[in-house]
Design a protein around this motif. Structure first.
Motif, PDB file in Angstrom:
ATOM      1  N   SER A 272      16.847  38.107   5.112  1.00  9.02           N
ATOM      2  CA  SER A 272      17.890  38.517   4.176  1.00  9.02           C
ATOM      3  C   SER A 272      17.499  39.811   3.463  1.00  9.02           C
ATOM      4  O   SER A 272      18.316  40.720   3.318  1.00  9.02           O
ATOM      5  CB  SER A 272      18.142  37.402   3.159  1.00  9.02           C
TER       6      SER A 272
ATOM      7  N   GLU B 266      11.789  28.845   4.583  1.00  7.12           N
ATOM      8  CA  GLU B 266      12.531  29.534   3.525  1.00  7.12           C
ATOM      9  C   GLU B 266      12.039  30.969   3.355  1.00  7.12           C
ATOM     10  O   GLU B 266      12.838  31.881   3.109  1.00  7.12           O
ATOM     11  CB  GLU B 266      12.440  28.748   2.224  1.00  7.12           C
TER      12      GLU B 266
ATOM     13  N   GLY C  90      18.190  42.718   5.430  1.00  5.10           N
ATOM     14  CA  GLY C  90      19.592  42.895   5.808  1.00  5.10           C
ATOM     15  C   GLY C  90      19.915  42.375   7.198  1.00  5.10           C
ATOM     16  O   GLY C  90      20.888  42.806   7.810  1.00  5.10           O
TER      17      GLY C  90
ATOM     18  N   LEU D 137      13.615  33.039   6.130  1.00  6.54           N
ATOM     19  CA  LEU D 137      15.018  33.329   5.818  1.00  6.54           C
ATOM     20  C   LEU D 137      15.145  34.381   4.726  1.00  6.54           C
ATOM     21  O   LEU D 137      15.987  35.286   4.819  1.00  6.54           O
ATOM     22  CB  LEU D 137      15.746  32.046   5.407  1.00  6.54           C
ATOM     23  N   GLU D 138      14.308  34.295   3.685  1.00  4.50           N
ATOM     24  CA  GLU D 138      14.330  35.284   2.611  1.00  4.50           C
ATOM     25  C   GLU D 138      13.933  36.662   3.132  1.00  4.50           C
ATOM     26  O   GLU D 138      14.516  37.681   2.745  1.00  4.50           O
ATOM     27  CB  GLU D 138      13.401  34.864   1.480  1.00  4.50           C
TER      28      GLU D 138
ATOM     29  N   GLU E 234      21.252  39.537   9.492  1.00 11.31           N
ATOM     30  CA  GLU E 234      22.028  38.309   9.469  1.00 11.31           C
ATOM     31  C   GLU E 234      21.443  37.321  10.458  1.00 11.31           C
ATOM     32  O   GLU E 234      20.997  37.699  11.536  1.00 11.31           O
ATOM     33  CB  GLU E 234      23.481  38.581   9.857  1.00 11.31           C
ATOM     34  N   CYS E 235      21.452  36.050  10.089  1.00 10.52           N
ATOM     35  CA  CYS E 235      20.987  35.028  11.024  1.00 10.52           C
ATOM     36  C   CYS E 235      21.827  33.771  10.856  1.00 10.52           C
ATOM     37  O   CYS E 235      22.460  33.566   9.831  1.00 10.52           O
ATOM     38  CB  CYS E 235      19.506  34.723  10.836  1.00 10.52           C
ATOM     39  N   THR E 236      21.830  32.976  11.891  1.00 14.48           N
ATOM     40  CA  THR E 236      22.489  31.682  11.878  1.00 14.48           C
ATOM     41  C   THR E 236      21.432  30.640  12.180  1.00 14.48           C
ATOM     42  O   THR E 236      20.714  30.755  13.182  1.00 14.48           O
ATOM     43  CB  THR E 236      23.584  31.618  12.960  1.00 14.48           C
TER      44      THR E 236
END
Length: 116
Positions: free
Chosen positions: A34, A27, A37, A30-31, A39-41
């Protein structure tokens, strides 16, 4: 292969097996992405094929270079030094880049830039 994808469709998702510490680390990654800026999948079927990864593995992929779309890939491998005979775990991260793929991608972007 198609057979592999069929098997994976019925497999349990790996994120259901994360420890609390691994989930918090994931997490945080991912934070951080983000916040920058980026982008990820999240692909729960991603398997890098190397058993020394711990917690995180990643790929940077492109739709511009055909079926071999991974351009850069790597991950975290805290236990690798110990596996190689070191006495203590060493927090580590590493990556590799496909130079031919990067070259193809740079050429594509150069063509796109010149055509605009």
């Amino acid at each position: 292969s198609t057979q592999d994808r069929t098997v994976l469709q019925g497999a349990p998702s790996l994120d259901g097996f994360l420890s609390d510490a691994s989930r918090r680390r994931f997490e945080a990654v991912l934070e951080g992405l983000s916040g920058l800026g980026i982008e990820c999948t999240v692909d729960p079927t991603l398997v890098r094929g190397l058993d020394y990864y711990s917690d995180t593995c990643f790929e940077f992929v492109s739709d511009f270079i055909g079926s071999q779309s991974a351009v850069i890939a790597g991950g975290r491998y805290d236990g690798l030094i110990s596996q190689l005979g070191g006495s203590d775990p060493v927090p580590s991260v590493g990556w590799a880049a496909g130079l031919e793929r990067l070259s193809l991608l740079c050429s594509q972007f150069d063509r796109d830039r010149k055509s605009t």
